[in-house]
Scaffold this active site. Structure first.
Site, PDB file in Angstrom:
ATOM      1  N   ASN A   9       0.871  -1.180   0.000  1.00 20.60           N
ATOM      2  CA  ASN A   9       0.000   0.000   0.000  1.00 20.60           C
ATOM      3  C   ASN A   9       0.904   1.224   0.000  1.00 20.60           C
ATOM      4  O   ASN A   9       1.477   1.568   1.032  1.00 20.60           O
ATOM      5  CB  ASN A   9      -0.890  -0.019   1.250  1.00 20.60           C
ATOM      6  CG  ASN A   9      -1.699   1.263   1.387  1.00 20.60           C
ATOM      7  OD1 ASN A   9      -1.828   2.031   0.430  1.00 20.60           O
ATOM      8  ND2 ASN A   9      -2.241   1.508   2.575  1.00 20.60           N
ATOM      9  N   LYS A  11       0.131   4.279  -0.341  1.00 26.26           N
ATOM     10  CA  LYS A  11      -0.488   5.507   0.189  1.00 26.26           C
ATOM     11  C   LYS A  11      -0.184   6.682  -0.748  1.00 26.26           C
ATOM     12  O   LYS A  11      -0.139   6.502  -1.961  1.00 26.26           O
ATOM     13  CB  LYS A  11      -0.003   5.769   1.620  1.00 26.26           C
ATOM     14  CG  LYS A  11      -0.136   4.559   2.526  1.00 26.26           C
ATOM     15  CD  LYS A  11       0.062   4.895   3.973  1.00 26.26           C
ATOM     16  CE  LYS A  11       0.111   3.615   4.775  1.00 26.26           C
ATOM     17  NZ  LYS A  11      -0.017   3.862   6.207  1.00 26.26           N
ATOM     18  N   HIS A  95      -9.601   1.268   4.566  1.00 34.25           N
ATOM     19  CA  HIS A  95      -8.343   1.443   5.311  1.00 34.25           C
ATOM     20  C   HIS A  95      -8.602   2.396   6.479  1.00 34.25           C
ATOM     21  O   HIS A  95      -9.400   3.330   6.363  1.00 34.25           O
ATOM     22  CB  HIS A  95      -7.270   2.007   4.375  1.00 34.25           C
ATOM     23  CG  HIS A  95      -5.905   1.990   4.974  1.00 34.25           C
ATOM     24  ND1 HIS A  95      -5.481   2.937   5.878  1.00 34.25           N
ATOM     25  CD2 HIS A  95      -4.872   1.122   4.829  1.00 34.25           C
ATOM     26  CE1 HIS A  95      -4.243   2.651   6.252  1.00 34.25           C
ATOM     27  NE2 HIS A  95      -3.847   1.558   5.630  1.00 34.25           N
ATOM     28  N   GLU A  97      -7.020   4.802   7.606  1.00 34.09           N
ATOM     29  CA  GLU A  97      -6.808   6.227   7.301  1.00 34.09           C
ATOM     30  C   GLU A  97      -8.041   6.809   6.618  1.00 34.09           C
ATOM     31  O   GLU A  97      -8.395   7.964   6.838  1.00 34.09           O
ATOM     32  CB  GLU A  97      -5.538   6.391   6.443  1.00 34.09           C
ATOM     33  CG  GLU A  97      -4.294   6.158   7.290  1.00 34.09           C
ATOM     34  CD  GLU A  97      -3.081   5.649   6.529  1.00 34.09           C
ATOM     35  OE1 GLU A  97      -3.052   5.728   5.285  1.00 34.09           O
ATOM     36  OE2 GLU A  97      -2.149   5.157   7.195  1.00 34.09           O
ATOM     37  N   GLU A 167      -5.673  -4.682  10.606  1.00 39.02           N
ATOM     38  CA  GLU A 167      -4.644  -3.673  10.821  1.00 39.02           C
ATOM     39  C   GLU A 167      -4.939  -2.916  12.115  1.00 39.02           C
ATOM     40  O   GLU A 167      -5.743  -1.971  12.111  1.00 39.02           O
ATOM     41  CB  GLU A 167      -4.614  -2.686   9.655  1.00 39.02           C
ATOM     42  CG  GLU A 167      -4.294  -3.322   8.335  1.00 39.02           C
ATOM     43  CD  GLU A 167      -3.688  -2.317   7.369  1.00 39.02           C
ATOM     44  OE1 GLU A 167      -2.579  -2.558   6.904  1.00 39.02           O
ATOM     45  OE2 GLU A 167      -4.313  -1.284   7.119  1.00 39.02           O
ATOM     46  N   GLY A 173       2.212   2.442  10.681  1.00 40.55           N
ATOM     47  CA  GLY A 173       3.155   3.546  10.505  1.00 40.55           C
ATOM     48  C   GLY A 173       3.843   3.987  11.780  1.00 40.55           C
ATOM     49  O   GLY A 173       4.491   5.031  11.814  1.00 40.55           O
ATOM     50  N   SER A 212       3.238  -1.970  10.419  1.00 40.02           N
ATOM     51  CA  SER A 212       4.697  -1.991  10.587  1.00 40.02           C
ATOM     52  C   SER A 212       5.313  -3.357  10.266  1.00 40.02           C
ATOM     53  O   SER A 212       6.232  -3.801  10.947  1.00 40.02           O
ATOM     54  CB  SER A 212       5.083  -1.515  11.986  1.00 40.02           C
ATOM     55  OG  SER A 212       4.627  -0.189  12.196  1.00 40.02           O
TER      56      SER A 212
HETATM   57  C1  PEP Z   1      -0.765   0.255   5.825  1.00 37.70           C
HETATM   58  O1  PEP Z   1      -0.565   1.205   5.104  1.00 37.70           O
HETATM   59  O2  PEP Z   1      -1.791  -0.388   5.666  1.00 37.70           O
HETATM   60  C2  PEP Z   1       0.244  -0.095   6.825  1.00 37.70           C
HETATM   61  C3  PEP Z   1       0.077  -1.181   7.535  1.00 37.70           C
HETATM   62  O3  PEP Z   1       1.322   0.743   6.949  1.00 37.70           O
HETATM   63  P1  PEP Z   1       2.737   0.421   7.703  1.00 37.70           P
HETATM   64  O4  PEP Z   1       3.220  -0.880   7.132  1.00 37.70           O
HETATM   65  O5  PEP Z   1       3.614   1.578   7.318  1.00 37.70           O
HETATM   66  O6  PEP Z   1       2.452   0.338   9.156  1.00 37.70           O
END
Ligand code: PEP
Length: 253
Positions: A9, A11, A95, A97, A167, A173, A212
């Site tokens: 992803n 982003k 997601h 976000e 998630e 992040g 992460s």
């Molecule tokens: C994500 O964007 O869904 C995500 C899990 O980001 P990260 O791996 O940076 O935590």
């Protein structure tokens, strides 16, 4: 046996040129990764360029969002048939976000997932609790509610085409990965809810962990019985790091 699925992803990162440069470096690194599904979700403006660069490879193209509407007066939106037009085979919906920054609801996520399935695009449906919810011991309630709402009305016989991404918001992040035990507990709970919702089809559904994920933690996460893949943000921006994640089995061998 569920086929592992590793998804990038990106982003709000990468111009078309940067995205093409990533693909040029990445494809040779994963050319022998034939026992897993690999997916890349660039920004909308790079979808076409990345789709063309991926042609002839086993790596699939995904979008990060979609409209549930097929066409009309919806400024700023992109419809499913437009994603199909540039070669998308997956699309991330719900997601965290988008839920927190743009007010996406479970109903809206379910409508998007239904529109995607109708066009044979795999929805990657994201769920996960915030730190506040975890600390208040509400994780399982939150997951149950999000799953019920975000999967409402989806046809039972299409279960295997739907991917779930667990998630935990506190791990996205932040560099704080859920321990394999914490992640597995949530994934096992999600698996039970999927069995309740879809019957035997729930066993065929892939559940990704996101939060992460890095080359040095992916192998232990993937060793958990109900973790079938990873949705990767930060570490997916680098071709070398994402290729190591795709090759998580090498570290296990
Ligand atoms: C994500 O964007 O869904 C995500 C899990 O980001 P990260 O791996 O940076 O935590």
């Amino acid at each position: 046996m569920r086929r592992p699925i590793l998804a990038a992803n990106w982003k709000l990162h990468k111009t078309r040129a940067q995205a093409r440069a990533f693909v040029d470096s990445f494809l040779p690194l994963v050319k022998d990764a034939d026992s897993v599904d690999v997916v890349i979700a660039p920004v909308f403006t790079a979808l076409d360029a990345v789709g063309q660069a991926l042609e002839g490879s086993r790596v699939a193209l995904a979008a990060q969002n979609v409209s549930a509407e097929p066409s009309g007066a919806f400024t700023g939106e992109v419809a499913v048939n437009m994603l199909v037009d540039v070669g998308c085979r997956y699309t991330i919906v719900g997601h965290s976000e988008r839920r927190t920054l743009y007010g996406e609801t479970d109903d809206g996520v379910a409508a998007k997932a239904a529109a995607l399935l109708a066009a044979d695009v795999h929805p990657i449906v994201c769920v996960g609790e915030t730190l506040e919810e975890r600390e208040a011991n509400r994780t399982l309630d939150v997951l149950k509610t999000q799953l019920e709402g975000s999967l409402a009305g989806l046809p039972d016989d299409r279960a295997a085409e739907i991917v779930i991404a667990y998630e935990p918001v506190w791990a996205i992040g932040t560099g704080k990965t859920a321990t394999p035990e914490i992640a597995q507990e949530a994934h096992a709970f999600i698996r039970e809810r999927l069995r309740e919702r879809f019957g035997a089809g729930g066993d065929a559904m892939r559940i990704q962990y996101g939060g992460s994920v890095k080359p040095d933690n992916v192998t232990v996460l993937m060793a958990q019985p109900d973790i079938d893949g990873a949705l990767v943000g930060g570490a997916s921006l680098d071709p070398e790091a994402f290729s190591q994640i795709v090759h998580f089995e090498r570290a296990r061998a």
